[in-house]
Design an enzyme around this catalytic site. Structure first.
Site, PDB file in Angstrom:
ATOM      1  N   LYS A 143       0.810  -1.220   0.000  1.00 32.98           N
ATOM      2  CA  LYS A 143       0.000   0.000   0.000  1.00 32.98           C
ATOM      3  C   LYS A 143       0.842   1.269   0.000  1.00 32.98           C
ATOM      4  O   LYS A 143       0.445   2.295  -0.569  1.00 32.98           O
ATOM      5  CB  LYS A 143      -0.964  -0.013   1.182  1.00 32.98           C
ATOM      6  CG  LYS A 143      -2.157  -0.941   0.974  1.00 32.98           C
ATOM      7  CD  LYS A 143      -3.129  -0.862   2.121  1.00 32.98           C
ATOM      8  CE  LYS A 143      -4.437  -1.581   1.789  1.00 32.98           C
ATOM      9  NZ  LYS A 143      -4.248  -2.983   1.463  1.00 32.98           N
ATOM     10  N   ASN A 160      -6.046  -4.248  -7.114  1.00 31.93           N
ATOM     11  CA  ASN A 160      -6.035  -5.704  -6.999  1.00 31.93           C
ATOM     12  C   ASN A 160      -5.523  -6.293  -8.303  1.00 31.93           C
ATOM     13  O   ASN A 160      -6.116  -6.079  -9.366  1.00 31.93           O
ATOM     14  CB  ASN A 160      -7.438  -6.230  -6.706  1.00 31.93           C
ATOM     15  CG  ASN A 160      -7.917  -5.797  -5.337  1.00 31.93           C
ATOM     16  OD1 ASN A 160      -7.282  -6.087  -4.333  1.00 31.93           O
ATOM     17  ND2 ASN A 160      -9.023  -5.077  -5.295  1.00 31.93           N
ATOM     18  N   GLU A 216      -9.283   0.456  -7.092  1.00 30.56           N
ATOM     19  CA  GLU A 216     -10.355   0.809  -6.172  1.00 30.56           C
ATOM     20  C   GLU A 216     -10.206   2.245  -5.687  1.00 30.56           C
ATOM     21  O   GLU A 216      -9.100   2.702  -5.398  1.00 30.56           O
ATOM     22  CB  GLU A 216     -10.372  -0.155  -4.986  1.00 30.56           C
ATOM     23  CG  GLU A 216     -10.543  -1.604  -5.418  1.00 30.56           C
ATOM     24  CD  GLU A 216     -10.887  -2.529  -4.262  1.00 30.56           C
ATOM     25  OE1 GLU A 216     -11.027  -2.034  -3.121  1.00 30.56           O
ATOM     26  OE2 GLU A 216     -11.025  -3.734  -4.506  1.00 30.56           O
ATOM     27  N   ARG A 247      -5.532  -9.106  -9.848  1.00 35.58           N
ATOM     28  CA  ARG A 247      -6.103 -10.419 -10.134  1.00 35.58           C
ATOM     29  C   ARG A 247      -7.530 -10.240 -10.629  1.00 35.58           C
ATOM     30  O   ARG A 247      -8.056  -9.128 -10.669  1.00 35.58           O
ATOM     31  CB  ARG A 247      -6.128 -11.282  -8.881  1.00 35.58           C
ATOM     32  CG  ARG A 247      -6.865 -10.602  -7.720  1.00 35.58           C
ATOM     33  CD  ARG A 247      -7.051 -11.504  -6.533  1.00 35.58           C
ATOM     34  NE  ARG A 247      -7.494 -10.793  -5.352  1.00 35.58           N
ATOM     35  CZ  ARG A 247      -8.730 -10.380  -5.117  1.00 35.58           C
ATOM     36  NH1 ARG A 247      -9.690 -10.625  -6.030  1.00 35.58           N
ATOM     37  NH2 ARG A 247      -9.051  -9.740  -4.016  1.00 35.58           N
TER      38      ARG A 247
END
Length: 477
Positions: free
Chosen positions: A137, A311, A296, A313
């Protein structure tokens, strides 16, 4: 193709297997009518592909079910689906040329991707650099800033101790969010409204981060009160092309985990959608991303949006995007992994109709999750959760179909998981056995999560539902 199935998991999944395969087949059968994707018979593809996962995602990747099923170990995931050595042995045994990791397990594990590359096996996903950069992050936020992506105000470094946490929180201004740098799924996250909560949050978050991720590094950001959680699906190839495939709204959550997803969002206007999409693509290009991924964002009431995470994936909720765009994301991932360029331009990406996904939970009564409602403390823990997707020409039609589908949803042999599974099947709306239609009476019009301790009406509804569920269990017993 070969699907890797954990031996004991077959037995544990037997109670859900019929429901699971029926739902998967029904979804796939319906979705074929929606997809506009074409299959070029002249394109070379992989002769054998290993799906290193189980259940519905294995069915989703291979729509005709697998030609082979291979046991990868006993029931504990640490000895099966998370056991890289076992998966690598299966790859050698089946002579698979490529691996699709599905979601969860090893899908965002850079070491797994590295080991596959060393064996000359294609990982159907991004490269190790992108997995590493977006999985941290702190690093991902710095990359986002450099790519001119909006980020939440906060401290970009690693917080050393509780005293420094308090100093940083005061500089940012309360409330703040303390979160694990390597975190995900709501773990290692705490909201702090004052110095005392910051010290407590630092201690608990670092402990949880260390136990969950083996990494106790924390960061602190400004807490965006009552935000909407909106994510942008991206798709990129190895030739520098990248697309944004519109948004999914995931604002209805429980314990920081998504419960209901829909596409498109009722909140975004075309200008905001485009701005978010362009920033998502900018980030993907900055990290040289290639595959399907999700960026996101948190969006406030004034439509200001801030990068949250990426993400690397396929997401559980990817079918709602497939429904409204007509693109087969799994097919595109496989094409990209094989080296083909994207076949579509940004102008080709539509929004046709509306799609909704609900997480449906089958649960046992083991002491793991405590529902905090007036005069009740009833323990529930997730056994497995399934995803139910509906599509309509508009939102009203999609929601109506979802309401009907939830009313008729059945998990066969649910008693295998204990009687509580019978009344917690409709857990998708929140917790407990919510009556028909309750989900839509609790729409997140203000971007709030359903589980709001200040919501007396919700607590009373949950308490009533739990009372009815417990009464039914006593009657059965």
């Amino acid at each position: 193709m070969a699907a890797a199935l954990g031996g004991a998991a077959r037995g544990r999944l037997r109670a859900l297997l019929e429901c699971e395969t029926l739902c998967s087949r029904r979804y796939l059968k319906t979705s074929h009518k929606l997809y506009s994707a074409t299959y070029d018979s002249n394109e070379k593809t992989f002769e054998k592909l290993l799906i290193a996962n189980r259940g519905e995602i294995a069915c989703r990747v291979h729509v005709k079910m697998a030609d082979e099923a291979v046991c990868v170990g006993p029931a504990p995931t640490s000895k099966s689906y998370l056991n890289m050595d076992a998966i690598m042995e299966v790859i050698k045994k089946t002579r698979a040329q490529a691996v699709h990791p599905g979601y969860g397990f090893l899908s965002e594990n850079k070491e797994f991707a590295r080991r596959l590359a060393a064996e000359g096996v294609t990982f159907i996903g991004p490269d190790t650099h992108a997995i590493q950069a977006m999985g941290d992050k702190i690093e991902s936020k710095l990359l986002a800033k450099n790519a001119k992506v909006n980020t939440i105000p906060g401290f970009d470094g690693v917080v050393k101790d509780a005293d420094e946490a308090v100093r940083i929180a005061r500089e940012i201004g309360y409330p703040v969010m303390i979160k694990a740098s390597a975190g995900g799924g709501g773990k290692g996250m705490r909201i702090a409204w004052d110095d005392e909560e910051t010290r407590e949050g630092f201690r608990f978050s670092s402990q949880e981060a260390a136990s969950s991720f083996g990494d106790d590094r924390l960061l602190i950001e400004k807490f965006i009160d009552n935000p909407r959680h909106i994510e942008i699906q991206v798709l990129a190839d190895k030739h520098g092309n990248a697309l944004w495939l519109n948004e999914r709204e995931c604002s209805i959550q429980r314990r920081n985990q998504k419960v209901v997803e829909e596409a498109p969002s009722t909140f975004l206007d075309p200008e905001t959608r485009r701005a978010m999409g362009e920033q998502a693509v900018a980030l993907a290009k900055a990290v040289k991303y290639s595959s399907a991924g999700t960026v996101e964002f948190l969006v406030d009431s004034s439509k200001n949006f801030y990068f949250l995470e990426m993400n690397t994936r396929l997401q559980v909720e990817h079918p709602v995007t497939e429904c409204i765009t007509g693109l087969d994301l799994v097919q595109e991932m496989i094409r990209v992994a094989k080296g083909y360029p994207l076949r579509h331009k940004q102008a080709d990406i539509p929004i046709n109709g509306w799609a909704v996904e609900c997480r449906v939970y089958a649960e046992t009564d083991e002491l793991l999750f405590i529902a905090k409602v007036p005069s009740h403390r009833y323990a529930l823990t997730v056994a497995y959760n399934k995803e139910l997707i509906t599509y309509g020409s508009n939102r009203a039609e999609a929601l109506k179909r979802m309401e009907e589908a939830l009313d008729n949803y059945v998990i066969r042999e649910a008693e295998r998981f204990g009687s509580s599974a019978r009344f917690s099947v409709f857990f998708a709306a929140e917790i407990g056995w919510l009556p028909s239609g309750s989900l839509w009476k609790l729409k997140p019009e203000k971007g709030k999560q359903l589980m709001d301790s200040s919501s007396q009406a919700l607590e009373e509804t949950i308490a009533e539902c739990l009372s009815k569920g417990l009464a039914k269990e006593r009657d059965r017993g």
